[in-house]
Design an enzyme around this catalytic site. Structure first.
Site, PDB file in Angstrom:
ATOM      1  N   SER A 152       0.855  -1.191   0.000  1.00 27.11           N
ATOM      2  CA  SER A 152       0.000   0.000   0.000  1.00 27.11           C
ATOM      3  C   SER A 152       0.884   1.233   0.000  1.00 27.11           C
ATOM      4  CB  SER A 152      -0.878   0.019   1.254  1.00 27.11           C
ATOM      5  OG  SER A 152      -1.530   1.274   1.372  1.00 27.11           O
ATOM      6  N   TYR A 166      -1.488  -0.678  10.235  1.00 23.76           N
ATOM      7  CA  TYR A 166      -1.697  -1.167   8.866  1.00 23.76           C
ATOM      8  C   TYR A 166      -0.509  -0.757   7.985  1.00 23.76           C
ATOM      9  CZ  TYR A 166      -3.763  -1.173   4.123  1.00 23.76           C
ATOM     10  OH  TYR A 166      -4.004  -1.366   2.775  1.00 23.76           O
TER      11      TYR A 166
HETATM   12  P1  NAP Z   1     -11.781  -5.307   0.215  1.00 20.87           P
HETATM   13  O1  NAP Z   1     -12.680  -4.748  -0.833  1.00 20.87           O
HETATM   14  O2  NAP Z   1     -12.097  -5.070   1.638  1.00 20.87           O
HETATM   15  O3  NAP Z   1     -11.653  -6.883  -0.052  1.00 20.87           O
HETATM   16  C1  NAP Z   1     -10.859  -7.646   0.805  1.00 20.87           C
HETATM   17  C2  NAP Z   1     -10.885  -9.074   0.365  1.00 20.87           C
HETATM   18  O4  NAP Z   1     -10.052  -9.830   1.265  1.00 20.87           O
HETATM   19  C3  NAP Z   1     -12.252  -9.717   0.409  1.00 20.87           C
HETATM   20  O5  NAP Z   1     -12.370 -10.577  -0.696  1.00 20.87           O
HETATM   21  C4  NAP Z   1     -12.244 -10.507   1.715  1.00 20.87           C
HETATM   22  O6  NAP Z   1     -13.084 -11.651   1.636  1.00 20.87           O
HETATM   23  C5  NAP Z   1     -10.793 -10.925   1.780  1.00 20.87           C
HETATM   24  N1  NAP Z   1     -10.294 -11.248   3.112  1.00 20.87           N
HETATM   25  C6  NAP Z   1     -10.302 -10.475   4.223  1.00 20.87           C
HETATM   26  N2  NAP Z   1      -9.737 -11.116   5.248  1.00 20.87           N
HETATM   27  C7  NAP Z   1      -9.362 -12.330   4.782  1.00 20.87           C
HETATM   28  C8  NAP Z   1      -8.720 -13.455   5.350  1.00 20.87           C
HETATM   29  N3  NAP Z   1      -8.354 -13.463   6.637  1.00 20.87           N
HETATM   30  N4  NAP Z   1      -8.485 -14.534   4.563  1.00 20.87           N
HETATM   31  C9  NAP Z   1      -8.853 -14.549   3.252  1.00 20.87           C
HETATM   32  N5  NAP Z   1      -9.469 -13.504   2.657  1.00 20.87           N
HETATM   33  C10 NAP Z   1      -9.717 -12.416   3.415  1.00 20.87           C
HETATM   34  O7  NAP Z   1     -10.268  -4.804   0.004  1.00 20.87           O
HETATM   35  P2  NAP Z   1      -9.530  -4.118  -1.247  1.00 20.87           P
HETATM   36  O8  NAP Z   1      -9.664  -2.655  -1.114  1.00 20.87           O
HETATM   37  O9  NAP Z   1      -9.896  -4.789  -2.514  1.00 20.87           O
HETATM   38  O10 NAP Z   1      -8.010  -4.440  -0.865  1.00 20.87           O
HETATM   39  C11 NAP Z   1      -7.288  -5.541  -1.402  1.00 20.87           C
HETATM   40  C12 NAP Z   1      -5.833  -5.391  -0.997  1.00 20.87           C
HETATM   41  O11 NAP Z   1      -5.328  -4.142  -1.474  1.00 20.87           O
HETATM   42  C13 NAP Z   1      -5.600  -5.403   0.512  1.00 20.87           C
HETATM   43  O12 NAP Z   1      -4.409  -6.112   0.795  1.00 20.87           O
HETATM   44  C14 NAP Z   1      -5.454  -3.928   0.845  1.00 20.87           C
HETATM   45  O13 NAP Z   1      -4.683  -3.723   2.008  1.00 20.87           O
HETATM   46  C15 NAP Z   1      -4.756  -3.415  -0.391  1.00 20.87           C
HETATM   47  N6  NAP Z   1      -4.922  -1.976  -0.599  1.00 20.87           N
HETATM   48  C16 NAP Z   1      -6.155  -1.428  -0.807  1.00 20.87           C
HETATM   49  C17 NAP Z   1      -6.268  -0.048  -0.981  1.00 20.87           C
HETATM   50  C18 NAP Z   1      -7.579   0.653  -1.210  1.00 20.87           C
HETATM   51  O14 NAP Z   1      -7.629   1.890  -1.180  1.00 20.87           O
HETATM   52  N7  NAP Z   1      -8.664  -0.056  -1.433  1.00 20.87           N
HETATM   53  C19 NAP Z   1      -5.120   0.753  -0.939  1.00 20.87           C
HETATM   54  C20 NAP Z   1      -3.896   0.143  -0.721  1.00 20.87           C
HETATM   55  C21 NAP Z   1      -3.806  -1.212  -0.555  1.00 20.87           C
HETATM   56  P3  NAP Z   1     -14.314 -11.915   2.672  1.00 20.87           P
HETATM   57  O15 NAP Z   1     -15.184 -10.708   2.627  1.00 20.87           O
HETATM   58  O16 NAP Z   1     -14.968 -13.146   2.165  1.00 20.87           O
HETATM   59  O17 NAP Z   1     -13.678 -12.092   4.011  1.00 20.87           O
END
Ligand code: NAP
Length: 257
Positions: A152, A166
């Protein structure tokens, strides 16, 4: 046979966008999730609609035994793994460090850091060409592969007053990416990280701030948030042979932030 990709947390957001795009680029895709089976199944259906094979695998990446079982299920049901996207990740509610509990830190690192470690360990055991496929190989694989870790922009910014824990977990992902990439570079395995900025997904609502990305958009040099599809494009490039000389890299997808 198409190469096989596992996307952790593939049921929504960046993981789902990655699964969909990878399918259009020739990958068969295993979609991992923890809670929302219907959402994971819907993503798998889209992968199949693109003409690829798809599997849905429930496992909490923070639980080592569940990770091992998930990879064993993949061995049985799919075949030799060629790609892994360590995408599963969580945030917590905005807080100062002097307000945080140890339980919060345990969860933050168990999912975001140790989950990535465990899935990477299982992937390298299957992908590495070391010894041409030794007896520890679960599948007789050892044909090389690619790992992409979701870091991130927080790893560069520190996220003060929001979630320093985080940001520190994502900093650990950056260093893990560097070290693992060098460790397996001569064994046919590339390892890179993508560092998204403010991306419109449900992760912000899960941290109690559904409008967080939009509110902070004016701080972004490009003056807007990013989409899950824009991050997926970077991930799928790193998975592809087009990035064949790229390893140990951090790719910022953050609009200049
Ligand atoms: P999101 O929409 O909240 O989706 C998270 C996903 O992870 C969901 O499919 C969830 O599935 C799964 N998950 C959560 N805990 C888990 C666990 N213990 N084991 C297996 N699966 C799990 O998140 P996102 O925004 O797409 O983010 C994806 C990645 O990008 C993350 O690593 C996040 O830190 C990173 N990121 C995101 C942003 C942003 O602005 N969105 C910025 C920087 C980095 P369930 O709902 O079924 O649990």
């Amino acid at each position: 046979m198409n190469p096989i990709l596992l996307v952790t947390g593939g049921s929504r957001g960046i993981g789902a966008a990655t699964a969909r795009l990878a399918a259009t680029r020739g990958w068969d895709v295993a979609v991992n999730y923890t809670r929302d089976a219907a959402a994971a199944s819907a993503v798998a259906a889209e992968v199949r609609a693109a003409g690829r094979r798809a599997w849905v695998l429930q496992a909490d990446v923070a639980d080592d035994a569940q990770v091992v079982a998930m990879f064993q299920a993949l061995d049985r049901e799919a075949g030799v793994l060629a790609g892994l996207v360590n995408n599963a990740g969580v945030v917590d509610v905005a807080a100062r460090v002097d307000e945080m509990s140890a339980a919060r830190w345990q969860r933050m690192f168990a999912i975001n850091v140790f989950g990535t470690f465990a899935c990477s360990r299982e992937a390298v055991r299957r992908m590495s060409t070391r010894d041409g496929g030794g007896p520890w190989k679960a599948t007789g694989g050892g044909r090389g592969g690619v790992i992409v870790n979701l870091s991130s922009a927080a790893a560069r910014l520190g996220s003060p007053g929001q979630y320093v824990d985080y940001a520190a977990a994502k900093g650990a992902i950056d260093v893990f990416t560097l070290g693992l990439a060098k460790e397996v570079a001569a064994e046919g395995v590339r390892v890179n990280a993508v560092r998204p900025g403010l991306i419109e997904t449900e992760i912000h609502a899960s941290g109690g701030q559904p409008d967080r990305a939009r509110q902070l958009a004016p701080q972004v040099p490009m003056q807007r948030t990013g989409t899950a599809e824009e991050v997926a494009a970077a991930i799928v490039w790193l998975l592809s042979d087009e990035s064949s000389y790229t390893t140990a890299s951090m790719l910022d997808v953050a609009g200049g932030r």
